[in-house]
Scaffold this motif. Sequence first.
Motif, short mmCIF file in Angstrom:
data_model
loop_
_atom_site.label_atom_id
_atom_site.label_comp_id
_atom_site.label_asym_id
_atom_site.label_seq_id
_atom_site.Cartn_x
_atom_site.Cartn_y
_atom_site.Cartn_z
N ASP A 1 -45.99 30.33 18.29
CA ASP A 1 -45.49 30.38 19.66
C ASP A 1 -46.58 30.85 20.62
O ASP A 1 -46.77 30.27 21.70
CB ASP A 1 -44.27 31.29 19.78
N LEU A 2 -47.30 31.90 20.24
CA LEU A 2 -48.37 32.40 21.10
C LEU A 2 -49.49 31.37 21.20
O LEU A 2 -50.03 31.12 22.28
CB LEU A 2 -48.91 33.73 20.57
N ARG A 3 -49.84 30.76 20.08
CA ARG A 3 -50.88 29.72 20.08
C ARG A 3 -50.52 28.60 21.04
O ARG A 3 -51.33 28.18 21.87
CB ARG A 3 -51.08 29.19 18.66
N ALA A 4 -49.29 28.13 20.97
CA ALA A 4 -48.84 27.04 21.86
C ALA A 4 -48.87 27.46 23.32
O ALA A 4 -49.29 26.70 24.19
CB ALA A 4 -47.43 26.58 21.46
N ALA A 5 -48.45 28.70 23.60
CA ALA A 5 -48.44 29.19 24.99
C ALA A 5 -49.87 29.30 25.54
O ALA A 5 -50.13 28.91 26.69
CB ALA A 5 -47.73 30.54 25.07
N VAL A 6 -50.78 29.83 24.74
CA VAL A 6 -52.17 29.98 25.19
C VAL A 6 -52.79 28.61 25.42
O VAL A 6 -53.46 28.38 26.43
CB VAL A 6 -52.98 30.83 24.18
N LEU B 1 -59.13 40.66 24.64
CA LEU B 1 -57.86 40.47 25.33
C LEU B 1 -56.81 41.21 24.50
O LEU B 1 -56.49 40.80 23.39
CB LEU B 1 -57.53 38.99 25.44
N LEU B 2 -56.33 42.33 25.05
CA LEU B 2 -55.41 43.17 24.28
C LEU B 2 -54.01 42.58 24.24
O LEU B 2 -53.45 42.18 25.27
CB LEU B 2 -55.37 44.58 24.88
N LYS B 3 -53.45 42.55 23.03
CA LYS B 3 -52.07 42.10 22.81
C LYS B 3 -51.14 43.29 22.94
O LYS B 3 -51.49 44.37 22.49
CB LYS B 3 -51.92 41.50 21.41
N PRO B 4 -49.96 43.13 23.46
CA PRO B 4 -49.48 41.89 24.07
C PRO B 4 -50.10 41.71 25.46
O PRO B 4 -50.34 42.68 26.17
CB PRO B 4 -47.97 42.11 24.16
N PHE B 5 -50.37 40.49 25.81
CA PHE B 5 -50.91 40.19 27.13
C PHE B 5 -50.00 39.18 27.81
O PHE B 5 -49.26 38.45 27.15
CB PHE B 5 -52.34 39.66 27.05
N ASP B 6 -50.05 39.16 29.12
CA ASP B 6 -49.28 38.14 29.82
C ASP B 6 -50.23 36.98 30.14
O ASP B 6 -51.45 37.14 30.19
CB ASP B 6 -48.57 38.68 31.07
N LEU B 7 -49.65 35.84 30.32
CA LEU B 7 -50.47 34.65 30.53
C LEU B 7 -51.21 34.69 31.87
O LEU B 7 -52.26 34.07 32.01
CB LEU B 7 -49.61 33.40 30.40
#
Length: 125
Positions: A17-22, A99-105
């Motif tokens: 999910d994160l991969r797809a969003a990024v 880029l620290l997780k969690p991060f917003d887009l």
Amino acid sequence: MSGVPEGILLVVEDDADLRAAVVEIIASTGQLVSMAKDGLEALTWLEVHGRPRLVLLDMGMPRMTGQDFLGRVARHWPGLAVVAMTTRPIHHPGVLDTLLKPFDLETLLERLPVWLRLARDLPRP
């Protein structure tokens, strides 16, 4: 001659999910982007396609950690531009930024132009 179009970014992230969003947010800026689900897949991608403009690398992946990936990259693709996506800051000579997780887009969008400038200015072997 590599098969990579000039300027492509590679996102290496095991969370689908994160991969797809990024990937989606980077593509929305007009950048060419590709993806790999882990470090081993990313190494295969590099062997097939060559050097991308920038790699966004998850540091906590199964099969091959981000640290292990960076070690392999240093030997075979020195000077590769890498931004680490992780839960805590890291200092590694092969990493441009963290880029620290969690991060917003939105944070990703704000910092992407900076990383692209840094990547452009890296010496290439």
